[in-house]
Design a protein around this motif. Structure first.
Motif, PDB file in Angstrom:
ATOM      1  N   GLN A  10     -37.656  -8.685  -4.549  1.00  0.00           N
ATOM      2  CA  GLN A  10     -38.593  -7.599  -4.869  1.00  0.00           C
ATOM      3  C   GLN A  10     -37.968  -6.637  -5.874  1.00  0.00           C
ATOM      4  O   GLN A  10     -38.625  -6.182  -6.821  1.00  0.00           O
ATOM      5  CB  GLN A  10     -38.980  -6.846  -3.601  1.00  0.00           C
ATOM      6  N   SER A  11     -36.695  -6.335  -5.662  1.00  0.00           N
ATOM      7  CA  SER A  11     -36.000  -5.447  -6.591  1.00  0.00           C
ATOM      8  C   SER A  11     -35.915  -6.063  -7.982  1.00  0.00           C
ATOM      9  O   SER A  11     -36.104  -5.372  -8.991  1.00  0.00           O
ATOM     10  CB  SER A  11     -34.587  -5.151  -6.073  1.00  0.00           C
ATOM     11  N   HIS A  37     -29.314  -4.242 -10.319  1.00  0.00           N
ATOM     12  CA  HIS A  37     -29.763  -4.127  -8.932  1.00  0.00           C
ATOM     13  C   HIS A  37     -28.703  -3.454  -8.064  1.00  0.00           C
ATOM     14  O   HIS A  37     -29.007  -2.610  -7.219  1.00  0.00           O
ATOM     15  CB  HIS A  37     -30.083  -5.515  -8.365  1.00  0.00           C
ATOM     16  N   ALA A  40     -28.300   0.353  -9.817  1.00  0.00           N
ATOM     17  CA  ALA A  40     -29.486   1.114 -10.232  1.00  0.00           C
ATOM     18  C   ALA A  40     -29.262   1.789 -11.587  1.00  0.00           C
ATOM     19  O   ALA A  40     -29.823   2.839 -11.887  1.00  0.00           O
ATOM     20  CB  ALA A  40     -29.886   2.151  -9.185  1.00  0.00           C
TER      21      ALA A  40
END
Length: 202
Positions: A10-11, A37, A40
């Motif tokens: 999902q990320s 990921h 960030a």
């Protein structure tokens, strides 16, 4: 079956949407995306430098179970799970090889020198200690017979960090470098984990 947890997938989808078009090839992007990921930090789309066929060389080495030498324990811990799910490569943390530092050297640097003498054909992953990366580069400059399948140069910080990465860049060795002062153990581990997934799924 994907090696990635559904939340990771999902990320990745969110990262893909935010990045849109880019100039990286699929393997380079897979590595950059995993680092993004982990951190960030979208700067990593442009901070990773891939040289001398480092990715393809690393994939073959990982598939063949070549040892992975990390500078510190945190990098080792960060890759242990995916190594166990893929090729079960031996993982050696250089700092564990040195209870006491040699005069004028750090413990990690001391351990790295011992690892080099025992595992010269390993994949080397430096995520914390620029002194270890400099020591490794010095070892490689002194000989031209042994070429590790990959060196990941991702130390972080302010002292000797850029110098250590420049030393690596001057060598014609398969490598992945984090440009500038950024990097760190989580980044180094993310690069290895991305390579493990590519090697398993490729």
């Amino acid at each position: 079956m994907s090696l990635n947890h559904p939340i990771v997938e999902q990320s990745f989808a969110i990262i893909d949407r935010e990045i849109g078009k880019h100039n990286l090839n699929p393997s380079e992007y897979a590595i950059s995306r995993r680092v993004i990921h982990t951190t960030a930090d979208f700067d990593y789309l442009n901070l990773l430098e891939f040289k001398h066929n480092g990715i393809s060389s690393a994939l073959v080495a990982l598939q063949n179970g070549i040892p992975i030498v990390t500078d510190v324990t945190m990098v080792k811990q960060g890759i242990k799970t995916l190594v166990g799910k893929t090729f079960n490569n031996p993982i050696i943390a250089a700092i564990d090889f040195a209870d006491v530092a040699l005069p004028g050297k750090t413990r990690t640097e001391t351990g790295l020198l011992k690892c080099w003498s025992k595992y010269p054909d390993a994949v080397y992953v430096i995520g914390n200690a620029p002194t270890a990366l400099i020591a490794l580069c010095e070892c490689l400059k002194k000989q031209n017979k042994i070429i590790p399948p990959l060196i990941i140069g991702a130390p972080v910080g302010f002292v000797s960090v850029i110098e250590s990465k420049q030393a690596l860049k001057q060598l014609e060795i398969p490598q992945i470098i984090v440009k500038g002062r950024k990097g760190g153990s989580p980044v180094a581990a993310a690069i290895v984990n991305a390579l493990l997934v590519l090697a398993k799924e490729g």
